[in-house]
Design a protein around this motif. Structure first.
Motif, short mmCIF file in Angstrom:
data_model
loop_
_atom_site.label_atom_id
_atom_site.label_comp_id
_atom_site.label_asym_id
_atom_site.label_seq_id
_atom_site.Cartn_x
_atom_site.Cartn_y
_atom_site.Cartn_z
N PHE A 358 14.30 0.02 4.32
CA PHE A 358 13.38 0.76 3.46
C PHE A 358 12.09 -0.06 3.38
O PHE A 358 12.11 -1.20 2.90
N VAL A 359 10.97 0.50 3.86
CA VAL A 359 9.70 -0.23 3.81
C VAL A 359 8.61 0.68 3.27
O VAL A 359 8.76 1.90 3.21
N GLY A 360 7.50 0.07 2.89
CA GLY A 360 6.38 0.80 2.33
C GLY A 360 5.75 -0.01 1.22
O GLY A 360 6.27 -1.03 0.78
N LYS A 361 4.60 0.45 0.75
CA LYS A 361 3.90 -0.27 -0.31
C LYS A 361 4.74 -0.27 -1.59
O LYS A 361 5.54 0.63 -1.83
N ASN A 362 4.53 -1.30 -2.39
CA ASN A 362 5.22 -1.36 -3.68
C ASN A 362 4.81 -0.16 -4.53
O ASN A 362 3.65 0.23 -4.55
N GLY A 363 5.77 0.40 -5.23
CA GLY A 363 5.51 1.55 -6.09
C GLY A 363 5.71 2.89 -5.41
O GLY A 363 5.52 3.94 -6.02
N GLU A 364 6.11 2.87 -4.12
CA GLU A 364 6.29 4.13 -3.39
C GLU A 364 7.70 4.69 -3.53
O GLU A 364 7.98 5.78 -3.04
N GLY A 365 8.63 3.95 -4.17
CA GLY A 365 9.93 4.53 -4.46
C GLY A 365 11.12 3.90 -3.76
O GLY A 365 12.23 4.43 -3.83
N VAL A 511 14.05 2.73 10.49
CA VAL A 511 13.17 2.42 9.36
C VAL A 511 12.86 3.70 8.60
O VAL A 511 12.53 4.72 9.21
N PHE A 512 13.01 3.64 7.29
CA PHE A 512 12.53 4.72 6.41
C PHE A 512 11.24 4.24 5.77
O PHE A 512 11.25 3.30 4.97
N GLU A 513 10.11 4.88 6.13
CA GLU A 513 8.85 4.51 5.50
C GLU A 513 8.61 5.40 4.28
O GLU A 513 8.64 6.63 4.37
N PHE A 514 8.35 4.76 3.14
CA PHE A 514 8.08 5.47 1.89
C PHE A 514 6.56 5.57 1.72
O PHE A 514 5.87 4.56 1.63
N LYS A 515 6.06 6.80 1.70
CA LYS A 515 4.62 7.00 1.61
C LYS A 515 4.32 8.39 1.07
O LYS A 515 4.93 9.37 1.50
N ASN A 516 3.40 8.44 0.10
CA ASN A 516 2.96 9.72 -0.47
C ASN A 516 4.14 10.54 -0.97
O ASN A 516 4.23 11.75 -0.73
N LYS A 517 5.10 9.87 -1.64
CA LYS A 517 6.25 10.51 -2.29
C LYS A 517 7.25 11.11 -1.30
O LYS A 517 8.13 11.88 -1.67
N GLN A 518 7.08 10.75 -0.01
CA GLN A 518 7.97 11.25 1.03
C GLN A 518 8.60 10.08 1.80
O GLN A 518 8.21 8.92 1.63
#
Length: 646
Positions: A358-365, A511-518
């Motif tokens: 699970f990757v992505g900016k902090n706060g993306e879920g 990889v699951f990218e978390f971005k824009n609530k998706q």
């Protein structure tokens, strides 16, 4: 330059450092490495002046400035994010007020030839030069650039700092250090508070930084990308290598191998000499040769082999119980925190045996979804575990969730059941808790020790789904390697939330990218994902997702895309180089004009005609502003060029 001379400090009767000396040069990029508890953080505190050594000294060149970010701190500012970051420019803000006052005074004076007038001009010039030198003209733009680079969004700038988590508040503290641009930056585990994109941005900043950088990090990729020198702290001493971390590991092994070979050769020589002495000690005809060999032994410089601290955790996960083919499935999953929408209509399925990052900016879920999967949060929609799924969960704040009043032994013994109970001491020993440690209360443990204890708890129950949220934050290099190896041998399904690229490399296959609530899935490991994200960010490929998907099965299309991608990249690089050249030409013209006006201001009597034409001060200030704007653009273009060419 900072010189460390014969530094010594000890805790509980044991030397942490003993007679340590080294020099930090003006543009060094140094990684401090060593096991948890070796003294890395203590050394940074000593270098920053927060801690005094028991003996030895720290000598800094005159005017040397140091910026220090500790591993943990509690900011208490009531300002907004942007205004708190701006406090880094406290001197510039004072100079701004002084500049305004002096300009007002000069504008109402007509005694151009008086000493008082010339003194005002001199003070204004000095204030303006100092203001420009410390980045005053660009402090608003620089603050915005640094905050955006560290992951803040523009809507965050006006929010009170107190509404953000401690990790985000630490980012503001880091931003203030970067904005102050001290001669030496000291960073203690800075990547603990950052996501992958922010880490990559920080890497670029530090690589191009004009001063020295000394950092402690357990992120191997971060160290390799930033540092060119490695100082190893081990057993109270230091070993200094002019190499990045990976190169240091190779050089250390080679160095010890050479030492061992030289030691063995010397020991053989010593044995031969001692054998000769013993054999002919009492023979008068050999007395001269015996005495010669005795003196030879006395004068011989004994070769020592460096001791290496090889203590490290050792464990493997219990066999994973059988589970169904689909381990986790979500359909139209929605998660809100009050009015804030975090996840919106999420759909995915995780199959048995998959390993997913699970990757992505902090706060993306990322953490939010992890908690939903393990049953700690409510949600809307559907989220279902498969048949006979048993979860093992390591939370991001797992160490903080331990009961501080319990001992190390009680923490494990209280939840151990059945055949595990007699093995509690053995399990703790495998995580480096010896007989002297197991009766310690959890509250006195270091961050690394608490993390190891939390990991030990995962061994108590066989599971077939591991959900690990930032498990490596406080682990040293060896411990991370051993955890990774244990996870590679884990037979169940794995979900890992992490920003540590080296740890993730080869560990996960999706990889699951978390971005824009998706959530957007990528097939491959972390570096495959980062490469694809780099292409998207640079806009090298202007085609839609449908065409991308269709092209995967067509080799000719793939070659065409690759060619188009390279052509587009080359085109962008040429454009940037052209803009850089224009910037440099403009900077040269502006600096020439500023130099001419400097001469006018210094000797107004010799340039009386020109001096009386118009508002020379306004012209002068406009030129300075243009110069700062061009320099800022030049720096931004170079950073963009480095990113593209890298």
């Amino acid at each position: 330059m900072i010189s460390v001379n014969k530094l010594s400090i000890h805790f509980t009767g044991t030397y942490l450092f003993d007679d340590v000396s080294f020099i930090i040069n003006d543009k060094d990029r140094i990684g401090l490495v060593g096991k948890n508890g070796a003294g890395k953080s203590t050394l940074l505190k000593i270098l920053s002046g927060e801690t005094e050594p028991e003996s030895g000294e720290i000598v800094k060149t005159s005017g040397q400035t140091v910026g220090y970010l500790p591993q943990e701190m509690i900011p208490d500012s009531k300002r907004s994010v942007f205004n708190e970051a701006l406090t880094a420019f406290d001197e510039a803000l004072r100079l701004q007020k002084k500049h305004k006052h002096l300009t007002e005074q000069i504008s109402i004076r007509t005694d151009y030839e008086s000493d008082a007038y010339m003194q005002l001009v001199h003070e204004l010039t000095e204030a303006d030069e100092r203001f420009r030198m410390i980045g005053g003209h660009t402090m608003q733009a620089d603050t915005e650039k640094i905050l955006l680079g560290l992951g803040f969004l523009k809507p965050d700038f006006d929010k009170p700092l107190t509404v953000f988590s401690s990790g985000w508040q630490m980012r503001v503290e880091l931003a203030k250090i970067l904005l102050k641009r001290p001669d030496t930056i000291l960073l203690d585990e800075p990547t603990n508070h950052l996501d992958i994109e922010s880490i990559q941005w920080l890497e670029g900043f530090l690589i191009n930084y004009q001063g020295a950088v000394v950092l402690v990090s357990h992120d191997r990729a971060f160290l390799d990308n930033v540092t060119t020198r490695t100082i190893e702290i081990t057993l109270g001493r230091i070993n200094d290598y002019k190499a990045s971390y990976s190169e240091y590991v190779e050089q250390r092994a080679e160095r010890r191998q050479n030492q061992m070979a030289a030691f063995n050769n010397q020991q053989k020589s010593i044995d031969d000499i001692e054998s000769f002495i013993e054999r002919f000690r009492y023979k008068s005809t050999k007395s001269r040769q015996v005495q010669s060999r005795i003196k030879m032994l006395e004068k011989m410089d004994k070769i020592e082999v460096e001791d290496i601290d090889n203590s490290s955790i050792r464990f493997k996960f219990p066999p994973a119980p059988h589970s169904g083919r689909v381990v986790v499935e979500a359909v139209d999953l929605i998660k809100n925190y009050d009015e804030k929408l975090v996840l919106n209509n999420i759909n995915f399925a995780i199959n048995k045996g998959e390993s997913i990052a699970f990757v992505g900016k902090n706060g993306e879920g990322k953490t939010t979804l992890s908690k939903i999967i393990v049953g700690e949060l409510e949600y809307k929609g559907k989220m279902q575990l498969g048949h006979q799924v048993i979860i093992g969960y390591f939370a991001q704040n797992q160490a903080a969730m331990l009961d501080g009043e319990k001992t190390v032994f009680e923490t494990i013994d209280d939840i151990a059941v059945g055949d595990i109970r007699p093995k509690v001491r053995s399990i703790l020993g495998g995580f480096l808790f010896g007989s002297d440690d197991i009766d310690k209360k959890v509250k006195v443990l270091s961050g690394g020790e608490k993390s190891r204890l939390a990991l030990a708890k995962l061994l108590l129950t066989p599971v077939n789904l591991l959900v690990l949220d930032e498990p490596t934050n406080h682990l040293d290099m060896q411990s991370k390697d051993i955890l990774k190896n244990a996870l590679l041998q884990f037979e169940g399904t794995l979900i890992v939330v992490s920003h540590d690229r080296d740890f993730l490399q080869g560990l996960t296959e999706k990889v699951f990218e978390f971005k824009n609530k998706q959530i957007k899935p990528y097939i491959g490991d972390i570096y495959d994902f980062l490469e694809s994200r780099k292409l998207e960010n640079l806009k090298q490929l202007e085609i839609n997702n449908k065409n991308t998907d269709n092209s995967r099965n067509d080799a000719d299309s793939e070659n065409k895309i690759s060619w188009e991608k390279k052509r587009e990249l080359d085109k962008e690089i040429r454009k940037i180089n052209s803009r850089i050249q224009k910037c440099e030409d403009e900077i040269a013209k502006i600096e020439t004009e500023i130099h001419r006006i400097d001469k006018v201001l210094a000797n107004p009597q010799e340039h009386q005609v020109e001096f009386n034409k118009g508002d020379i001060y306004k012209t002068y200030q406009n030129l300075k502003d243009k110069l700062d704007k061009q320099m800022h653009e030049w720096e931004a273009l170079h950073n963009e060029l480095i990113l593209m060419e890298g």
